[in-house]
Every structure is written in structure tokens, then in C-alpha cells.
Motif scaffolding. Structure first.
Motif, PDB file in Angstrom:
ATOM      1  N   GLY A  81      20.046  -7.902  -5.182  1.00  0.00           N
ATOM      2  CA  GLY A  81      20.029  -6.538  -5.692  1.00  0.00           C
ATOM      3  C   GLY A  81      20.635  -6.435  -7.082  1.00  0.00           C
ATOM      4  N   GLN A  82      20.760  -7.571  -7.767  1.00  0.00           N
ATOM      5  CA  GLN A  82      21.375  -7.633  -9.089  1.00  0.00           C
ATOM      6  C   GLN A  82      20.442  -8.334 -10.079  1.00  0.00           C
ATOM      7  N   TYR A  83      20.741  -8.160 -11.356  1.00  0.00           N
ATOM      8  CA  TYR A  83      20.089  -9.008 -12.354  1.00  0.00           C
ATOM      9  C   TYR A  83      20.621 -10.419 -12.152  1.00  0.00           C
ATOM     10  N   CYS A  84      19.777 -11.419 -12.312  1.00  0.00           N
ATOM     11  CA  CYS A  84      20.187 -12.799 -12.072  1.00  0.00           C
ATOM     12  C   CYS A  84      19.796 -13.683 -13.246  1.00  0.00           C
ATOM     13  N   VAL A  85      20.579 -14.728 -13.454  1.00  0.00           N
ATOM     14  CA  VAL A  85      20.298 -15.697 -14.509  1.00  0.00           C
ATOM     15  C   VAL A  85      20.163 -17.086 -13.896  1.00  0.00           C
ATOM     16  N   THR A  86      19.317 -17.889 -14.518  1.00  0.00           N
ATOM     17  CA  THR A  86      19.121 -19.260 -14.078  1.00  0.00           C
ATOM     18  C   THR A  86      20.339 -20.083 -14.466  1.00  0.00           C
ATOM     19  N   VAL A  87      20.908 -20.796 -13.497  1.00  0.00           N
ATOM     20  CA  VAL A  87      22.060 -21.661 -13.739  1.00  0.00           C
ATOM     21  C   VAL A  87      21.620 -23.124 -13.747  1.00  0.00           C
ATOM     22  N   TYR A  88      20.653 -23.452 -12.906  1.00  0.00           N
ATOM     23  CA  TYR A  88      20.275 -24.848 -12.736  1.00  0.00           C
ATOM     24  C   TYR A  88      18.847 -24.926 -12.214  1.00  0.00           C
ATOM     25  N   VAL A  89      18.110 -25.897 -12.735  1.00  0.00           N
ATOM     26  CA  VAL A  89      16.805 -26.263 -12.187  1.00  0.00           C
ATOM     27  C   VAL A  89      16.861 -27.756 -11.970  1.00  0.00           C
ATOM     28  N   GLY A  90      16.639 -28.194 -10.746  1.00  0.00           N
ATOM     29  CA  GLY A  90      16.790 -29.613 -10.476  1.00  0.00           C
ATOM     30  C   GLY A  90      15.650 -30.210  -9.692  1.00  0.00           C
ATOM     31  N   GLY A  91      15.445 -31.485  -9.955  1.00  0.00           N
ATOM     32  CA  GLY A  91      14.501 -32.265  -9.188  1.00  0.00           C
ATOM     33  C   GLY A  91      13.079 -31.756  -9.268  1.00  0.00           C
ATOM     34  N   ILE A  92      12.709 -31.172 -10.410  1.00  0.00           N
ATOM     35  CA  ILE A  92      11.338 -30.666 -10.497  1.00  0.00           C
ATOM     36  C   ILE A  92      10.387 -31.852 -10.421  1.00  0.00           C
ATOM     37  N   ARG A  93       9.450 -31.732  -9.519  1.00  0.00           N
ATOM     38  CA  ARG A  93       8.508 -32.830  -9.275  1.00  0.00           C
ATOM     39  C   ARG A  93       7.104 -32.272  -9.295  1.00  0.00           C
ATOM     40  N   PHE A  94       6.306 -32.829 -10.216  1.00  0.00           N
ATOM     41  CA  PHE A  94       4.898 -32.459 -10.323  1.00  0.00           C
ATOM     42  C   PHE A  94       4.091 -33.478  -9.520  1.00  0.00           C
ATOM     43  N   TYR A  95       3.436 -33.021  -8.457  1.00  0.00           N
ATOM     44  CA  TYR A  95       2.659 -33.909  -7.593  1.00  0.00           C
ATOM     45  C   TYR A  95       1.202 -33.999  -8.017  1.00  0.00           C
ATOM     46  N   LYS A  96       0.607 -32.864  -8.315  1.00  0.00           N
ATOM     47  CA  LYS A  96      -0.814 -32.785  -8.637  1.00  0.00           C
ATOM     48  C   LYS A  96      -1.005 -31.792  -9.772  1.00  0.00           C
TER      49      LYS A  96
ATOM     50  N   GLY B 178      -8.489 -21.679 -13.382  1.00  0.00           N
ATOM     51  CA  GLY B 178      -9.273 -20.986 -12.381  1.00  0.00           C
ATOM     52  C   GLY B 178      -8.756 -21.160 -10.970  1.00  0.00           C
ATOM     53  N   ASP B 179      -7.805 -22.096 -10.763  1.00  0.00           N
ATOM     54  CA  ASP B 179      -7.213 -22.268  -9.431  1.00  0.00           C
ATOM     55  C   ASP B 179      -6.400 -21.041  -9.044  1.00  0.00           C
ATOM     56  N   LEU B 180      -6.394 -20.751  -7.746  1.00  0.00           N
ATOM     57  CA  LEU B 180      -5.467 -19.764  -7.211  1.00  0.00           C
ATOM     58  C   LEU B 180      -4.133 -20.475  -7.049  1.00  0.00           C
ATOM     59  N   VAL B 181      -3.108 -19.954  -7.685  1.00  0.00           N
ATOM     60  CA  VAL B 181      -1.768 -20.545  -7.653  1.00  0.00           C
ATOM     61  C   VAL B 181      -0.903 -19.687  -6.739  1.00  0.00           C
ATOM     62  N   GLU B 182      -0.180 -20.341  -5.837  1.00  0.00           N
ATOM     63  CA  GLU B 182       0.764 -19.659  -4.944  1.00  0.00           C
ATOM     64  C   GLU B 182       2.125 -20.301  -5.124  1.00  0.00           C
ATOM     65  N   ILE B 183       3.098 -19.478  -5.479  1.00  0.00           N
ATOM     66  CA  ILE B 183       4.459 -19.974  -5.667  1.00  0.00           C
ATOM     67  C   ILE B 183       5.335 -19.315  -4.619  1.00  0.00           C
ATOM     68  N   ASP B 184       5.880 -20.147  -3.739  1.00  0.00           N
ATOM     69  CA  ASP B 184       6.752 -19.678  -2.668  1.00  0.00           C
ATOM     70  C   ASP B 184       8.196 -19.986  -3.038  1.00  0.00           C
TER      71      ASP B 184
ATOM     72  N   LYS C 122      -0.095 -28.950  -2.408  1.00  0.00           N
ATOM     73  CA  LYS C 122       1.212 -28.826  -3.064  1.00  0.00           C
ATOM     74  C   LYS C 122       1.134 -29.518  -4.417  1.00  0.00           C
ATOM     75  N   THR C 123       1.503 -28.781  -5.464  1.00  0.00           N
ATOM     76  CA  THR C 123       1.447 -29.335  -6.810  1.00  0.00           C
ATOM     77  C   THR C 123       2.829 -29.597  -7.394  1.00  0.00           C
ATOM     78  N   THR C 124       3.823 -28.826  -6.975  1.00  0.00           N
ATOM     79  CA  THR C 124       5.142 -28.913  -7.594  1.00  0.00           C
ATOM     80  C   THR C 124       6.208 -28.449  -6.614  1.00  0.00           C
ATOM     81  N   HIS C 125       7.409 -29.018  -6.749  1.00  0.00           N
ATOM     82  CA  HIS C 125       8.566 -28.583  -5.950  1.00  0.00           C
ATOM     83  C   HIS C 125       9.815 -28.721  -6.816  1.00  0.00           C
ATOM     84  N   CYS C 126      10.754 -27.821  -6.601  1.00  0.00           N
ATOM     85  CA  CYS C 126      12.068 -27.944  -7.224  1.00  0.00           C
ATOM     86  C   CYS C 126      13.062 -27.031  -6.519  1.00  0.00           C
ATOM     87  N   ILE C 127      14.309 -27.191  -6.887  1.00  0.00           N
ATOM     88  CA  ILE C 127      15.389 -26.323  -6.429  1.00  0.00           C
ATOM     89  C   ILE C 127      15.979 -25.647  -7.653  1.00  0.00           C
TER      90      ILE C 127
END
Length: 157
Positions: free
Chosen positions: A47-62, A67-73, A102-107
Motif C-alpha cells: 500500500g506504499q510507493y516502493c523502490v527496487t533494492v535488488y534484482v538477482g539471478g536474472i536468467r533468460f531461458y528463451k 507479437g508473442d503474448l507475454v505474461e509476467i507473474d 518460461k522465458t525468464t526468471h529472477c528475484i
């Protein structure tokens, strides 16, 4: 059925303006989408404004095609006092077909802040399902790994 506050899904079509020199979606565009989904999840949870502190382990699989439908969960997997750890999964595929890959994953880690830019407390995340409990354990393991990486990097800062 409404989506729980701890998860967010963004869906859209990959556009020609997202293309790189290889004819696929640029990794930077995917990273921007990931940040937007993570922010939306964190802001919705806190319920607050938030800032990115860390992005880790980003992995591009495919690669993602134009034109692809992209879904980001995005899903909360752990909360500290003022921070939220969010798991991000990107899937994409032809919008005329139901199968997505699955094309990408990260924390990501976000901090909630007030109008003065100071961190503020966030609601506690309490995992319920076996998958949620396992993801919280995953967040703890990654926190331990980040401490080791930060210690290693101190000599080079």
C-alpha cells in the motif's frame, strides 16, 4: 475470482519497438517489464510507493518474439520489516495458442517508502501452501548467498 494481493500478472503483446538487432525482444525491455511487475506487486502488497533494492539471478531461458503474448507473474515470497522479496516468472508464446514457455526468471527485493523517502514497515507475508513455504525457504537461501557475494565484493568497491 479476484487475484490475491500477494500476486500480480501483467499480460501484453511484445511490440516491434521492443526488438533488438537479432530480431527478438531486447533483454532490456524484458528487464523493464520485470521491474514494472515487481513494483506493482510490492505496491499492491504494501500500500506504499516502493523502490527496487535488488534484482538477482536474472536468467533468460528463451527469447521472446515480436507479437508473442507475454505474461509476467510476480509473487511475494518473503517479507522483512520494510522489504519484500518477489519472485518473477516470464512466459511467452503465440497468442493464438494456449501454450506459453518460461522465458525468464529472477528475484527482486523492493522497499516500501514514505513521502520523505524513508522506509516504512510492510505487512508480514505468511505462506500457506507447500509451494509458498518452499518459495520462502528459497528466499532465505538467496539472502544467505547475497551476504556471501556482498562480502566478496567489498574488496572491490
Amino acid at each position: 475470482m479476484s487475484t490475491p494481493r500477494h500476486t500480480v500478472t501483467l499480460r501484453f503483446l511484445a511490440e516491434p519497438s521492443d526488438v533488438n538487432f537479432g530480431g527478438k525482444v531486447h533483454g532490456g525491455a524484458v528487464m523493464k517489464w520485470i521491474d514494472q511487475a515487481g513494483f506493482t506487486c510490492a505496491a499492491n502488497w504494501s500500500g506504499q510507493y516502493c523502490v527496487t533494492v535488488y534484482v538477482g539471478g536474472i536468467r533468460f531461458y528463451k527469447p521472446i518474439s515480436i507479437g508473442d503474448l507475454v505474461e509476467i507473474d510476480a509473487a511475494i515470497i518473503y517479507t522483512g520489516n520494510t522489504s519484500m522479496h518477489i519472485s518473477i516468472h516470464v512466459h511467452a508464446g503465440n497468442p493464438r495458442q494456449t501454450e506459453k514457455v518460461k522465458t525468464t526468471h529472477c528475484i527482486m527485493v523492493f522497499a516500501a517508502i514514505d513521502e520523505q523517502g524513508q522506509t516504512v514497515p510492510v505487512p508480514k507475508w505468511n505462506p500457506v501452501t507447500e509451494q509458498e513455504i518452499n518459495m520462502e525457504k528459497y528466499a532465505h537461501r538467496l539472502m544467505d548467498l547475497r551476504k556471501d557475494i556482498e562480502d566478496e565484493m567489498k574488496a572491490y568497491l
